[in-house]
Scaffold this active site. Structure first.
Site, PDB file in Angstrom:
ATOM      1  N   HIS A  96       0.870  -1.190   0.000  1.00 52.40           N
ATOM      2  CA  HIS A  96       0.000   0.000   0.000  1.00 52.40           C
ATOM      3  C   HIS A  96       0.901   1.232   0.000  1.00 52.40           C
ATOM      4  CE1 HIS A  96      -2.758   3.109   1.335  1.00 52.40           C
ATOM      5  NE2 HIS A  96      -3.745   2.321   0.944  1.00 52.40           N
ATOM      6  N   GLY A 174      -6.985   9.343  -0.207  1.00 51.10           N
ATOM      7  CA  GLY A 174      -7.301  10.160   0.962  1.00 51.10           C
ATOM      8  C   GLY A 174      -7.347  11.648   0.667  1.00 51.10           C
TER       9      GLY A 174
HETATM   10  C1  PEP Z   1      -6.851   3.350   0.410  1.00 53.06           C
HETATM   11  O1  PEP Z   1      -6.754   3.344   1.611  1.00 53.06           O
HETATM   12  O2  PEP Z   1      -6.307   2.463  -0.241  1.00 53.06           O
HETATM   13  C2  PEP Z   1      -7.631   4.408  -0.256  1.00 53.06           C
HETATM   14  C3  PEP Z   1      -7.808   4.338  -1.529  1.00 53.06           C
HETATM   15  O3  PEP Z   1      -8.135   5.417   0.548  1.00 53.06           O
HETATM   16  P1  PEP Z   1      -9.261   6.500   0.140  1.00 53.06           P
HETATM   17  O4  PEP Z   1     -10.413   5.731  -0.454  1.00 53.06           O
HETATM   18  O5  PEP Z   1      -9.613   7.184   1.408  1.00 53.06           O
HETATM   19  O6  PEP Z   1      -8.651   7.406  -0.879  1.00 53.06           O
END
Ligand code: PEP
Length: 261
Positions: A96, A174
């Site tokens: 990630h 995010g």
């Molecule tokens: C994630 O945590 O992989 C992510 C895509 O977060 P968000 O949907 O908040 O952008």
């Protein structure tokens, strides 16, 4: 080829074990069947054991956000693949962007985690994606190639079947800023072509590739209607059972199931 969508909620560092229980109870009482898509919850480590018990009779899969590649040892603060399996985990994220950029996971570390997951019958979700600077410098494809090359080192076609890839542009995670459906489709089609070149056409066609980056109920349908997008990895919008259920319903309706899960 028709691939079964996967809708995954990555809670990051949110929710205590008690809050996890409250979410799952509310979610399971509203959302009873997923006839046409897979659903996955990825809570923090401290919630996994409880979540595993609560989800054991349901169709919802459980995953972890990270793990160490070693089975045991002097690794203070780390969690092993076997510990995740014992909690009932089916999946684990590898690479990630928050692990890569905040905690320094290199492609080599990500690759070791991927192999360790497969050896322990956990299905890894390999996350790849470019930063804003890299996109602006027209480096998106080079970055994806490097992350795929490094992350999938030593993986053969048979192992590939148990892996999911998530394309997550770092600038969309995010931030509230989502890749357009066309941008997400182009990057994911590039990944599928790369897989075809490095493995073969049937293996690439069978591979589930998710989009992640500010997915919410309002944009879920347009993203998931793209031909190469096989679901979503969702952060913020997965913290609320209603918005998560709405995103699942969008995936279901595109599969021809109109009742909301
Ligand atoms: C994630 O945590 O992989 C992510 C895509 O977060 P968000 O949907 O908040 O952008």
């Amino acid at each position: 080829m028709k691939r079964r969508p996967l809708i995954a909620g990555n809670w990051k560092m949110h929710k205590t074990s008690q809050e996890t229980q409250e979410f799952i109870e509310s979610f399971l009482s509203d959302v009873t069947k997923f006839s046409n898509c897979d659903v996955l919850l990825i809570p923090p480590f401290t919630s996994l054991d409880r979540a595993g018990r609560l989800l054991s009779e349901s169709h919802v899969f459980l995953g972890a956000q990270d793990m160490h590649s070693e089975a045991s040892g002097a690794y203070t603060g780390a969690i092993s693949p076997g510990m995740l399996v014992a909690c009932g985990c089916d999946f684990v994220l590898a690479g990630h962007s928050e692990r890569r950029y905040v905690f320094g996971d290199s492609d080599d570390v990500v690759n070791r985690k991927l192999h360790a997951a497969l050896e322990n019958e956990l299905r890894p979700i390999l996350c790849v994606g470019e930063t804003l600077d890299q996109r602006q410098a027209d480096q998106t494809e080079v970055v994806l190639e490097d992350q795929l090359d490094g992350g999938l080192k030593g993986i053969d076609e048979r192992m590939l079947a148990d892996i999911v890839i998530a394309y997550e542009p770092v600038w969309a995670i995010g931030t509230g800023e989502t890749a357009t459906p066309e941008q997400a489709q182009a990057a994911i089609a590039f990944i599928r072509d790369w897989l075809e070149m490095h493995f073969n056409k049937p293996a690439a066609a069978a591979m589930r590739i998710l989009y992640g980056g500010s997915v919410k109920p309002a944009n879920a349908r347009s993203l998931q209607s793209q031909p190469d997008i096989d679901g979503a990895l969702i952060g913020g919008a997965s913290l609320d059972p209603d918005s998560f259920a709405q995103i699942i319903a969008a995936a279901q309706s595109l599969q021809g199931v109109d009742d909301p899960c």
